[in-house]
Design an enzyme around this catalytic site. Structure first.
Site, PDB file in Angstrom:
ATOM      1  N   LYS A  67       4.467   8.365 -55.098  1.00 24.44           N
ATOM      2  CA  LYS A  67       4.511   8.627 -53.759  1.00 24.44           C
ATOM      3  C   LYS A  67       2.958   8.320 -53.373  1.00 24.44           C
ATOM      4  O   LYS A  67       2.804   7.292 -52.432  1.00 24.44           O
ATOM      5  CB  LYS A  67       4.608  10.253 -53.285  1.00 24.44           C
ATOM      6  N   THR A  68       1.976   8.803 -53.915  1.00 24.24           N
ATOM      7  CA  THR A  68       0.542   8.472 -53.440  1.00 24.24           C
ATOM      8  C   THR A  68       0.346   7.016 -53.623  1.00 24.24           C
ATOM      9  O   THR A  68      -0.273   6.312 -52.858  1.00 24.24           O
ATOM     10  CB  THR A  68      -0.426   9.209 -54.325  1.00 24.24           C
ATOM     11  N   ASP A 120       0.851  12.471 -45.750  1.00 29.84           N
ATOM     12  CA  ASP A 120       1.193  12.803 -47.253  1.00 29.84           C
ATOM     13  C   ASP A 120       1.914  14.194 -47.059  1.00 29.84           C
ATOM     14  O   ASP A 120       1.658  15.067 -46.313  1.00 29.84           O
ATOM     15  CB  ASP A 120      -0.035  12.879 -48.251  1.00 29.84           C
ATOM     16  N   GLU A 121       2.766  14.602 -48.177  1.00 36.01           N
ATOM     17  CA  GLU A 121       3.337  15.706 -48.374  1.00 36.01           C
ATOM     18  C   GLU A 121       3.996  16.472 -47.059  1.00 36.01           C
ATOM     19  O   GLU A 121       3.514  17.636 -46.689  1.00 36.01           O
ATOM     20  CB  GLU A 121       2.069  16.821 -48.967  1.00 36.01           C
ATOM     21  N   GLN A 136       9.932  19.736 -52.880  1.00 40.63           N
ATOM     22  CA  GLN A 136       8.867  20.116 -53.225  1.00 40.63           C
ATOM     23  C   GLN A 136       7.902  21.099 -52.098  1.00 40.63           C
ATOM     24  O   GLN A 136       6.764  21.351 -52.356  1.00 40.63           O
ATOM     25  CB  GLN A 136       7.644  19.106 -54.029  1.00 40.63           C
ATOM     26  N   ARG A 167       5.535  18.645 -63.552  1.00 37.35           N
ATOM     27  CA  ARG A 167       4.101  18.034 -63.799  1.00 37.35           C
ATOM     28  C   ARG A 167       4.032  17.499 -64.997  1.00 37.35           C
ATOM     29  O   ARG A 167       3.143  16.862 -65.352  1.00 37.35           O
ATOM     30  CB  ARG A 167       3.077  19.184 -63.634  1.00 37.35           C
TER      31      ARG A 167
END
Length: 718
Positions: A55-56, A245-246, A276, A664
């Site tokens: 994603k980033t 983002d997010e 998330q 994670r």
DNA sequence: ATGTTCCTTCTTTTT
DNA sequence: GAAGGAACAT
């Protein structure tokens, strides 16, 4: 507003020319769906990106693409994140990919710091003085307590911290005190009358004190943009491409902010994962993703589902777990790019001592026998207080560790005291700060004197410092009132201290000033005394050494501030129009999460020490580790007791939290739980989380299970 | 006004 | 098991 226009006018530092070679380089190593998103034509975009799907990387590559291929000026780009950690990481990666000049020119930061920056710019248009202070949550609660005491409300029955979060929630919904007063009855709240009165007084006092709390930063910016066409148009002219983002974590006021900031001719790209979303308790609403499709024009959708992080067995468990959630926007099944991998180990421990013990020993073994670096290992937990047992266990095994979050440096009493003095030096109307330190250290100013002084404040409708100033002029006159004279005598030392510090502010460097403040106020001496009384010797975490850390933190800031001023380009976080380094410093630290400081007061990103990472699952979002120990995976912990009571939405959020924790892990995942856990003195029976039971049940009849349950000093498994 | 002691209370998660 | 508050003595 002409000066603002020049500040925001175009400057061609970069003279960009389309560079096909380097634009193509951006796409190197991306998979098809990533490449599609990164190289998409200019448009509004919704990118749904599962955990670990890059994603980033997509976000950062898109920014580079916009600059190289679409020839967008860096200064016309706005990148918004939710946490400081994410903002920092994004900036680092942008600098790496597009160079430092680009990184310095584009805005990449959190909602809060963007709003703070806008408000400092346009303070007067937003009804604030430019030197307004940002109220940290501690000060907010203290102020509310003060108001409640004045109203003689019972602070046991209705807790000030509760009221504080209720008021924040109202602000996040855009509801001001007057609106709440008239419409509040409909909210069907037994405390409505009280909250309404407190809220009204709270708003009034914040305005008087020229201060803004966290949610105020957002709300006031939104109101400014709504009302002031000129300011809004300036933003529209500047920000052509907005990236978020997010996005699943945005709340209602943040969503409004984004809508206001996006011009009809601009584009906005939001990246998120409804699975998330773990900040619902703070007003985050992942259905904003759905809303986004309707509210913005011609939104193109992209989906990333190929996972680069974890092995398939870890993803199997994550997928199985999250599939139980009924309120997903979209079903995503993550597929691993990394092969099957190791079996997930589930450790069923008799009690929390065995749990802490086995985690410590396993880490020691990994390090010694397999040469695993400590920094590749993380211990993740639901609640901060769970870290304690593992701290002890790791210490016993002589394993170095870093705790992120936890006891926050800038939340410590001694630091807040020092900061209160400093706040008074930039904003003398900050009575919340004045109230905190007027008698710290003890200056014989008790409730009586404070009440008398505040009476003058009421009468003259002014702040405490200003009231003392009036007094000092008054008592020089002949035939001045005697009681007022004695009142002045009582507060005079404090007043002179503040004046003395103010005089020095102009002459001394920032760190010298902070040092002087700590010395001259007597804080240093007072806390030294306290330390010795409690037997806390010099180094280890004593309050005096914390004050020292503050000074060294200020020194670091000072150097960075001077450097950026010299460069002529102020980096995002520091980019306030003010020249006052103290004001800038104070604003920064209230917004920058304190967990980013380690015990030396340096930014942890600079910390290269090899140590095990310990943090809450919330704090771990966006991060990855080769080895993850997801501990305390227990009933009443994950899911929390509260969510079990409320069920529904709260429970699905807990499931997402578990999902975030699991995803994670890159290589090896250990999930541990205890049958019994002693907490705050008493021992409770907890046992495996229902989430774990769900997963186990799903694989009941399956031959190959992605996990193995290993009893630790315990006979049976349920 | 201050300092002591004893008491209760509270334990999500963060900007 | 700490932190804040109340009640008390000085």
């Amino acid at each position: 507003m002409t000066d603002l226009m020049t500040e925001l006018s175009d400057d061609d530092l970069l003279g960009n020319v389309e560079d096909t070679a380097s634009a193509n380089k951006i796409l190197e190593g991306l998979n098809d769906s990533q490449e599609q998103a990164v190289s998409a034509p200019l448009s509004n975009m919704l990118v749904i990106a599962g955990a670990g799907t890059g994603k980033t990387r997509v976000l950062v590559s898109r920014i580079a693409w916009l600059i190289k291929k679409e020839q967008i000026q860096p200064r016309n780009i706005l990148a918004v994140t939710f946490t400081n950690k994410a903002a920092g990481e994004m900036r680092d990666r942008i600098a790496l990919m597009a160079g430092e000049i680009v990184e310095k020119q584009l805005w990449a930061s959190t909602f809060h710091s963007i709003c703070l920056r806008l408000l400092r710019n346009y303070a007067r248009y937003a009804g604030l003085e430019p030197n307004f202070t940002v109220l940290d949550s501690d000060s907010q609660t203290t102020l509310i307590k003060r108001i409640m005491k004045e109203f003689e409300f019972d602070i046991k029955e209705l807790k000030p911290s509760d009221v504080a979060s209720r008021i924040s929630k109202l602000k996040e919904q855009g509801i001001r005190a007057p609106a709440y007063a008239t419409r509040g009855k409909r909210f069907d709240d037994p405390d409505y009358e009280k909250i309404s009165r407190i809220y009204t007084a709270y708003e009034r006092i914040c305005n008087q004190e020229n201060s803004a709390d966290f949610s105020e930063l957002l709300l006031r910016t939104v109101e400014l943009l709504e009302v002031n066409d000129e300011v809004r148009n300036l933003q529209h002219r500047r920000f052509k491409e907005i990236l978020v983002d997010e996005f699943q974590d945005t709340n209602s006021i943040q969503y409004r902010f984004l809508k206001l900031m996006t011009a009809p001719t601009s584009h906005i790209m939001v990246v998120g994962d409804d699975d998330q979303s773990i900040y619902g308790w703070r007003g985050a609403d992942y259905t904003n993703m759905k809303k986004f499709l309707n509210d913005f024009k011609d939104v193109k959708e992209y989906l990333l589902a190929l996972n680069y992080r974890s092995s398939q067995k870890i993803l199997d468990i994550a997928n199985t777990l999250i599939a139980k959630n009924t309120d997903r926007l979209m079903e995503k099944v993550l597929k691993a790019n990394n092969g099957t991998g190791e079996t997930v180990k589930i450790l069923n421990c008799a009690n929390n001592n065995y749990e802490a013990d086995i985690v410590g020993k396993t880490i020691a073994k990994l390090h010694q026998e397999e040469g695993i670096k400590y920094r590749d290992i993380a211990i993740l937990y639901r609640n901060n207080y769970l870290s304690l047992g593992f701290e002890q266990s790791l210490s016993n095994c002589r394993i170095p560790f870093i705790i992120y979050g936890g006891q926050k440096f800038f939340d410590r009493a001694e630091i807040l005291d020092a900061l209160a003095y400093l706040r008074l030096l930039v904003n003398e109307d900050d009575d919340t700060a004045a109230m905190r330190v007027i008698n710290v250290p003890a200056r014989k100013i008790g409730p009586k004197v404070v009440a008398d002084l505040r009476a003058i404040c009421e009468e003259r409708s002014c702040s405490m410092i200003k009231a003392i100033k009036l007094l000092s002029a008054y008592v020089q006159q002949d035939g001045a009132d005697k009681t007022l004279k004695t009142l002045y005598k009582k507060v005079e030392p404090f007043y002179q201290l503040i004046n003395y510090l103010k005089e020095n502010k102009a002459q001394k460097s920032l760190s010298e000033l902070v040092d002087l403040t700590i010395q001259a106020s007597g804080l240093q001496e007072m806390y030294a005394l306290k330390d010795t009384k409690e037997g806390k010797s010099g180094e280890d975490n004593s309050r005096v050494s914390n004050l020292g850390v503050l000074v060294s933190n200020v020194k670091d800031f000072e150097i960075a501030f001077a450097k950026e001023k010299e460069d002529g380009v102020l980096k995002d976080e520091n980019a306030l129009i003010t020249d006052d380094p103290l004001l800038t410093y104070l604003s920064n630290i209230t917004l920058v999460s304190t967990s980013e400081l380690d015990e030396e007061g340096k930014n942890s990103s600079e910390n290269v020490a090899d140590a095990v990472n310990m943090m809450t699952i919330h704090a771990s979002k966006g991060l990855e580790f080769k080895y993850v120990f997801l501990v305390g995976f227990e009933n009443t912990i994950l899911p929390s007791k509260r969510s079990l009571e409320f069920g529904g939405k709260q429970l699905t959020e807990e499931r997402r939290l578990a999902y975030v924790g699991i995803t994670r892990a890159k290589q090896d995942l250990y999930i541990t739980y205890s049958q019994n856990r002693s907490l705050f003195g008493s021992t409770n029976t907890t046992g495996a989380s229902p989430f774990l039971r769900e997963v186990v049940k799903a694989y009941n009849s399956s031959q190959e299970k992605p996990y193995a349950i290993i009893p630790i000093n315990y006979q049976t498994m349920d």
